[in-house]
Design a protein around this motif. Structure first.
Motif, PDB file in Angstrom:
ATOM      1  N   GLU A  96       4.831  -2.718  14.093  1.00  0.00           N
ATOM      2  CA  GLU A  96       4.136  -3.571  13.125  1.00  0.00           C
ATOM      3  C   GLU A  96       4.867  -3.626  11.786  1.00  0.00           C
ATOM      4  N   GLY A  97       6.025  -2.985  11.705  1.00  0.00           N
ATOM      5  CA  GLY A  97       6.898  -3.108  10.557  1.00  0.00           C
ATOM      6  C   GLY A  97       6.235  -2.847   9.211  1.00  0.00           C
ATOM      7  N   ILE A  98       6.442  -3.736   8.249  1.00  0.00           N
ATOM      8  CA  ILE A  98       5.927  -3.583   6.891  1.00  0.00           C
ATOM      9  C   ILE A  98       4.399  -3.592   6.866  1.00  0.00           C
ATOM     10  N   LEU A  99       3.782  -4.250   7.853  1.00  0.00           N
ATOM     11  CA  LEU A  99       2.324  -4.286   7.915  1.00  0.00           C
ATOM     12  C   LEU A  99       1.758  -2.892   8.188  1.00  0.00           C
ATOM     13  N   SER A 100       2.513  -2.095   8.922  1.00  0.00           N
ATOM     14  CA  SER A 100       2.113  -0.702   9.153  1.00  0.00           C
ATOM     15  C   SER A 100       2.273   0.122   7.875  1.00  0.00           C
ATOM     16  N   LEU A 101       3.391  -0.056   7.191  1.00  0.00           N
ATOM     17  CA  LEU A 101       3.638   0.700   5.956  1.00  0.00           C
ATOM     18  C   LEU A 101       2.623   0.350   4.865  1.00  0.00           C
ATOM     19  N   MET A 102       2.085  -0.838   4.904  1.00  0.00           N
ATOM     20  CA  MET A 102       1.098  -1.239   3.898  1.00  0.00           C
ATOM     21  C   MET A 102      -0.209  -0.448   4.024  1.00  0.00           C
ATOM     22  N   GLN A 103      -0.419   0.205   5.181  1.00  0.00           N
ATOM     23  CA  GLN A 103      -1.632   1.001   5.343  1.00  0.00           C
ATOM     24  C   GLN A 103      -1.574   2.282   4.511  1.00  0.00           C
ATOM     25  N   LEU A 104      -0.382   2.697   4.115  1.00  0.00           N
ATOM     26  CA  LEU A 104      -0.258   3.909   3.285  1.00  0.00           C
ATOM     27  C   LEU A 104      -0.924   3.713   1.926  1.00  0.00           C
ATOM     28  N   PRO A 105      -0.574   2.680   1.143  1.00  0.00           N
ATOM     29  CA  PRO A 105      -1.271   2.485  -0.136  1.00  0.00           C
ATOM     30  C   PRO A 105      -2.734   2.081   0.036  1.00  0.00           C
ATOM     31  N   ARG A 106      -3.056   1.358   1.122  1.00  0.00           N
ATOM     32  CA  ARG A 106      -4.441   0.932   1.321  1.00  0.00           C
ATOM     33  C   ARG A 106      -5.354   2.142   1.565  1.00  0.00           C
ATOM     34  N   THR A 107      -4.920   3.066   2.395  1.00  0.00           N
ATOM     35  CA  THR A 107      -5.728   4.262   2.636  1.00  0.00           C
ATOM     36  C   THR A 107      -5.776   5.154   1.401  1.00  0.00           C
ATOM     37  N   THR A 108      -4.711   5.132   0.604  1.00  0.00           N
ATOM     38  CA  THR A 108      -4.711   5.912  -0.636  1.00  0.00           C
ATOM     39  C   THR A 108      -5.773   5.390  -1.602  1.00  0.00           C
ATOM     40  N   VAL A 109      -5.927   4.073  -1.674  1.00  0.00           N
ATOM     41  CA  VAL A 109      -6.971   3.466  -2.512  1.00  0.00           C
ATOM     42  C   VAL A 109      -8.357   3.880  -1.998  1.00  0.00           C
ATOM     43  N   ALA A 110      -8.517   3.936  -0.676  1.00  0.00           N
ATOM     44  CA  ALA A 110      -9.800   4.335  -0.099  1.00  0.00           C
ATOM     45  C   ALA A 110     -10.122   5.799  -0.421  1.00  0.00           C
TER      46      ALA A 110
END
Length: 305
Positions: A171-185
């Motif tokens: 899932e490339g960059i879309l997978s890496l974007m989950q790192l900051p998203r979960t950090t916000v959560a």
């Protein structure tokens, strides 16, 4: 044809034929090579009795051991696009997903549920390493975020059982974007004043370690768990030095301040319950004392004890 051909010979043949024995009756300990009967291992929560080696267990089995009476309610997670990049290596990504779902009976690598732990309501998420190495993709990220949102809505602690090889490359960059998203959560939990406890299991590596797995209020780890970002061989080739014995294992990280406690699987539920009661400022029940002993003189009480 007579009775010898019809009855005697088939019975003799079946007696002499080699019987098929299921291969999974005995399980070999990866550490000592000891063979353990699978029922004994299951009764011991998949911990090898003599070596204390903690075997991997499925996500749902871990939650059954964690919640009271093994009962919990699954939290529905948002649907995501199945194959946004139309990725293909040796096989199509959609085919890999289909096989992983059939193998684990899960929608993705993260399973989220809520229930009671020693009477205290909790929300928990668990990563199943059997689902594509517990890799973090869009569906897994959405599941973690939804779990944290549910914890905020219900005002419960959030427990994260991490087990992953890192981000999902398909899932490339879309997978890496989950790192900051979960950090916000995670910050959302902090703002609500709710405990966030991370349990690091074997293995927890890659981008997962670089994000929500290392942002807990308290970090627990199972004995011998592999925890780190890059692999040991990559680090040695980069710095051109031999790493210490036990590097990236939970005991080493505890001794060097990266992990708060190394907790045996048998004690994990009680430890988390005690921590949550403390962080939620709840009174824990004290052990019941024998009032008859209090009325006796000290010498008699000691003798009777």
């Amino acid at each position: 044809m007579n009775w010898i051909n019809n009855v005697v010979r088939p019975k003799i043949r079946s007696f002499l034929e080699k019987r098929e024995v299921p291969e999974n009756l005995w399980i070999k300990c990866p550490e000592t090579g000891e063979m353990v009967f699978h029922r004994d291992l299951e009764a011991n929560q998949w911990v090898v009795p003599n070596s204390n080696f903690h075997m991997r267990i499925s996500g749902k089995k871990r939650l059954e051991l964690f919640f009271d009476d093994g009962k919990f309610d699954e939290i529905e997670t948002p649907e995501v696009m199945t194959d946004p990049l139309k990725f293909r290596d040796q096989r199509r990504y959609v085919d890999r997903l289909k096989d992983a779902k059939a193998k684990t009976d899960l929608k993705d690598s993260v399973f989220v549920a809520k229930g009671d732990v020693n009477g205290l309501a909790m929300t928990a998420a668990v990563q199943d390493f059997a689902f594509m190495g517990g890799s973090l993709g869009m569906a897994a990220g959405e599941a973690i975020i939804r779990g944290m949102e549910t914890a905020v809505e219900n005002k419960t602690p959030f427990i994260m059982f991490a087990a992953s090889g890192g981000a999902r490359m398909q899932e490339g960059i879309l997978s890496l974007m989950q790192l900051p998203r979960t950090t916000v959560a995670v910050q959302m939990l902090r703002d609500a004043g709710l405990p966030y406890i991370v349990v690091l299991t074997n293995p927890t590596t890659g981008g997962v370690t670089a994000s929500y797995a290392m942002l807990g209020d308290v970090h627990l780890a199972e004995p011998g768990a592999l925890i780190g970002f890059a692999g040991q061989r990559v680090i040695e080739q980069t710095i051109r030095e031999k790493l210490p014995e036990g590097f990236q294992r939970s005991e080493y990280l505890r001794d060097h301040g990266m992990v708060d406690m190394v907790v045996h699987r048998h004690e994990m539920k009680e430890t988390i319950s005690r921590l949550c009661n403390l962080l939620m400022k709840r009174d824990t029940p004290l052990p019941v004392l024998d009032t008859a002993l209090l009325e006796k003189p000290a010498s008699e009480a000691a003798a009777s004890a």
